[in-house]
Design an enzyme around this catalytic site. Structure first.
Site, mmCIF file in Angstrom:
data_model
loop_
_atom_site.group_PDB
_atom_site.id
_atom_site.type_symbol
_atom_site.label_atom_id
_atom_site.label_comp_id
_atom_site.label_asym_id
_atom_site.label_seq_id
_atom_site.Cartn_x
_atom_site.Cartn_y
_atom_site.Cartn_z
ATOM 1 N N HIS A 223 0.876 -1.190 0.000
ATOM 2 C CA HIS A 223 0.000 0.000 0.000
ATOM 3 C C HIS A 223 0.909 1.235 0.000
ATOM 4 C CE1 HIS A 223 -3.452 2.466 0.684
ATOM 5 N NE2 HIS A 223 -3.759 2.146 1.932
ATOM 6 N N HIS A 262 -2.315 -2.628 -9.524
ATOM 7 C CA HIS A 262 -3.332 -2.045 -8.643
ATOM 8 C C HIS A 262 -4.535 -2.956 -8.614
ATOM 9 C CE1 HIS A 262 -5.981 0.913 -6.812
ATOM 10 N NE2 HIS A 262 -4.887 1.532 -6.456
ATOM 11 N N ASP A 319 2.491 5.377 -6.780
ATOM 12 C CA ASP A 319 3.713 5.316 -5.988
ATOM 13 C C ASP A 319 4.988 5.212 -6.823
ATOM 14 O OD1 ASP A 319 2.654 5.497 -3.424
ATOM 15 O OD2 ASP A 319 2.076 3.388 -3.412
HETATM 16 N N1 CMC Z 1 5.081 -6.516 -10.521
HETATM 17 C C1 CMC Z 1 5.031 -7.724 -11.106
HETATM 18 N N2 CMC Z 1 3.951 -8.511 -11.096
HETATM 19 C C2 CMC Z 1 2.857 -8.067 -10.469
HETATM 20 C C3 CMC Z 1 2.836 -6.802 -9.849
HETATM 21 C C4 CMC Z 1 3.990 -6.032 -9.879
HETATM 22 N N3 CMC Z 1 4.046 -4.842 -9.275
HETATM 23 N N4 CMC Z 1 1.627 -6.605 -9.287
HETATM 24 C C5 CMC Z 1 0.908 -7.708 -9.543
HETATM 25 N N5 CMC Z 1 1.658 -8.588 -10.254
HETATM 26 C C6 CMC Z 1 1.245 -9.909 -10.694
HETATM 27 C C7 CMC Z 1 1.268 -10.870 -9.518
HETATM 28 O O1 CMC Z 1 2.533 -11.472 -9.358
HETATM 29 C C8 CMC Z 1 0.180 -11.837 -9.894
HETATM 30 O O2 CMC Z 1 0.706 -12.715 -10.878
HETATM 31 P P1 CMC Z 1 0.244 -14.263 -10.917
HETATM 32 O O3 CMC Z 1 -1.231 -14.218 -11.187
HETATM 33 O O4 CMC Z 1 1.065 -14.834 -12.007
HETATM 34 O O5 CMC Z 1 0.556 -14.814 -9.557
HETATM 35 C C9 CMC Z 1 -0.857 -10.957 -10.594
HETATM 36 O O6 CMC Z 1 -0.138 -9.848 -11.098
HETATM 37 C C10 CMC Z 1 -1.949 -10.473 -9.660
HETATM 38 O O7 CMC Z 1 -1.328 -9.823 -8.536
HETATM 39 P P2 CMC Z 1 -1.945 -9.754 -7.093
HETATM 40 O O8 CMC Z 1 -0.912 -9.218 -6.163
HETATM 41 O O9 CMC Z 1 -2.592 -11.051 -6.740
HETATM 42 O O10 CMC Z 1 -3.138 -8.723 -7.372
HETATM 43 P P3 CMC Z 1 -3.767 -7.727 -6.348
HETATM 44 O O11 CMC Z 1 -4.980 -7.145 -6.944
HETATM 45 O O12 CMC Z 1 -3.911 -8.375 -5.018
HETATM 46 O O13 CMC Z 1 -2.562 -6.688 -6.271
HETATM 47 C C11 CMC Z 1 -1.215 -4.944 -5.603
HETATM 48 C C12 CMC Z 1 -2.589 -5.349 -6.149
HETATM 49 C C13 CMC Z 1 -1.134 -3.432 -5.563
HETATM 50 C C14 CMC Z 1 -1.064 -5.499 -4.178
HETATM 51 C C15 CMC Z 1 -0.089 -5.532 -6.494
HETATM 52 O O14 CMC Z 1 -0.226 -5.065 -7.827
HETATM 53 C C16 CMC Z 1 1.289 -5.206 -5.954
HETATM 54 O O15 CMC Z 1 1.770 -5.909 -5.052
HETATM 55 N N6 CMC Z 1 1.953 -4.143 -6.489
HETATM 56 C C17 CMC Z 1 3.211 -3.699 -5.953
HETATM 57 C C18 CMC Z 1 2.995 -2.860 -4.679
HETATM 58 C C19 CMC Z 1 2.449 -1.500 -4.996
HETATM 59 O O16 CMC Z 1 2.912 -0.808 -5.912
HETATM 60 N N7 CMC Z 1 1.481 -1.061 -4.176
HETATM 61 C C20 CMC Z 1 0.884 0.298 -4.291
HETATM 62 C C21 CMC Z 1 -0.525 0.238 -4.789
HETATM 63 S S1 CMC Z 1 -1.165 1.821 -5.319
HETATM 64 C C22 CMC Z 1 -1.055 2.894 -4.003
HETATM 65 C C23 CMC Z 1 -1.831 2.473 -2.826
HETATM 66 O O17 CMC Z 1 -3.052 2.243 -2.886
HETATM 67 O O18 CMC Z 1 -1.235 2.414 -1.758
#
Ligand code: CMC
Length: 382
Positions: A223, A262, A319
């Site tokens: 986050h 996201h 971010d």
């Molecule tokens: N880099 C590489 N792969 C990614 C990324 C990333 N940043 N984000 C998601 N994926 C992949 C993930 O590995 C998964 O792949 P697979 O299906 O093969 O296992 C797929 O995409 C789905 O990811 P998830 O984490 O299950 O999806 P989610 O909806 O739970 O994730 C998230 C949302 C923000 C937690 C995730 O995209 C993430 O961890 N991003 C990096 C952290 C980040 O930048 N967070 C800030 C979010 S925006 C500001 C805020 O609200 O705070």
């Protein structure tokens, strides 16, 4: 045996309430605060006016804004015991832990702490918006060895923040850029930290407890902590020409690239687009570190968009680009997430106040998948 219910991991896709405060259109990459697009607000408004907008769901008149700004200015100074805690902890502790503890302590000196009527919660919101910025600035100033710089009530919210942080009057250009950063982070619907604040408030706890919960939730790298993690990655990459190899290896190793992806946006985050414009200006920065980080960020963004943006819906989020912008403003990495909190506080307060109008305890279910009626074996027989 009853069929297992459908479980929405991470509450993905679940609506838990209605609100007119914020619309995140994740398909078209649009964001609105109370109906105003983020581009309109970033181009015409400012953080103080947006705080009023979020709390009241309408823009203020000139006189209303003037009164609101004066209220913020009059609430900036911190209680002595909070300053003492910052002075004791800022150099040796995580800054989000300092912020969480300091905000919790604010309740002790807030005469409205135990009054949870809406007018009281509005007053506390103004104090929290004002004082959280002071806590973050004081943490940075104490850590840099300058001690607590008392606020200047003649300054606007962001100008005063930079003044308390650095001990000197900031450049107008820096105030303008940081104001836009605060505005872009001010609100984002039912994100994890806002939701956790609402969950706490829904028990009829209190505003300070709810905001303390939200701060704890914002801290994590999935986050609010993602901006620090993204800059750390850029520093690890070191040089723009190393970016492709680093990112390719990270993706091959199934590592997440912080600042991308996201839960709601499946396209470019509109806030990231606005911040990227600032980065394009920073490509010509006279400061070598800023120029270097900027070029790494832009190279990483291009590669990620080509490699997994369109195909996997993983795009830059708010971010990703913040690090080089804050570095250009002379802000150290350890303050990035606290600054996110100082920006998001109006959104937290607006949602908490709104939810309490028709409060319903938030208490979801979990599906029990264990066994029942197990035999209890006395400890000496196990
Ligand atoms: N880099 C590489 N792969 C990614 C990324 C990333 N940043 N984000 C998601 N994926 C992949 C993930 O590995 C998964 O792949 P697979 O299906 O093969 O296992 C797929 O995409 C789905 O990811 P998830 O984490 O299950 O999806 P989610 O909806 O739970 O994730 C998230 C949302 C923000 C937690 C995730 O995209 C993430 O961890 N991003 C990096 C952290 C980040 O930048 N967070 C800030 C979010 S925006 C500001 C805020 O609200 O705070």
């Amino acid at each position: 045996m009853v069929d297992a219910p459908e479980i929405k991991h991470g509450l993905e896709g679940v609506y838990f309430t209605e609100s007119g405060i914020c619309k995140v259109d994740g398909i078209n990459g649009r964001l609105y605060y109370c109906g105003y697009s983020i581009e309109t607000l970033a181009g015409n408004s400012n953080f103080e006016e947006v705080c009023y907008l979020l709390l009241n769901e309408r823009l203020p008149s000139a006189s209303e804004l003037s009164v609101f700004r004066k209220s913020l200015a009059s609430e900036r100074d911190l209680p002595d015991e909070v300053v003492m805690v910052i002075e004791k902890l800022a150099k040796s502790s995580d800054e989000m832990d300092v912020l969480r503890s300091a905000v919790s302590m604010l309740a002790f000196s807030d005469k409205d702490a135990a009054d949870d009527t809406e007018p009281s919660n509005m007053r506390k919101s103004i104090r929290l918006i004002s004082k959280i910025a002071s806590i973050v600035a004081a943490t940075g100033s104490v850590r840099a060895g300058r001690g607590y710089v008392r606020p200047d009530p003649s300054m606007g919210h962001i100008e005063n923040f930079l003044y308390m942080l650095n001990g000197s009057k900031p450049k107008d250009e820096h105030v303008k850029i940081l104001d836009t950063m605060f505005l872009l982070h001010a609100e984002h619907s039912s994100n994890a930290s806002t939701f956790s604040g609402i969950v706490t408030a829904s028990t009829l706890s209190d505003m300070h407890s709810a905001v303390t919960s939200a701060i704890g939730t914002l801290k994590g790298p999935l986050h609010g902590g993602a901006d620090e993690a993204a800059l750390q990655m850029m520093r690890e990459i070191g040089r723009p020409e190393h970016t492709v190899k680093y990112i390719e290896e990270a993706l091959a190793g199934k590592k997440k690239i912080m600042g991308f992806g996201h839960r709601v946006y499946k396209t470019y985050d509109p806030r990231a687009r606005i911040i990227k414009k600032r980065l394009e200006e920073l490509q010509g920065s006279a400061d070598e570190e800023v120029r270097n980080l900027t070029n790494i960020a832009l190279a990483a963004e291009k590669l990620m968009v080509d490699r997994i943006g369109k195909s996997h819906g993983i795009w830059p989020n708010v971010d990703f680009f913040s690090g080089p912008v804050y570095t250009d403003l002379g802000i150290d990495i350890y303050l990035f997430t606290p600054i996110f909190a100082a920006s998001r506080i109006p959104g937290w307060c607006a949602h908490i106040i709104q939810y309490l109008r028709e409060n319903k305890l938030i208490r979801p279910l979990e599906y029990y998948n264990g066994t029942l009626d197990r035999e209890y074996v006395p400890i000496d027989k196990r």
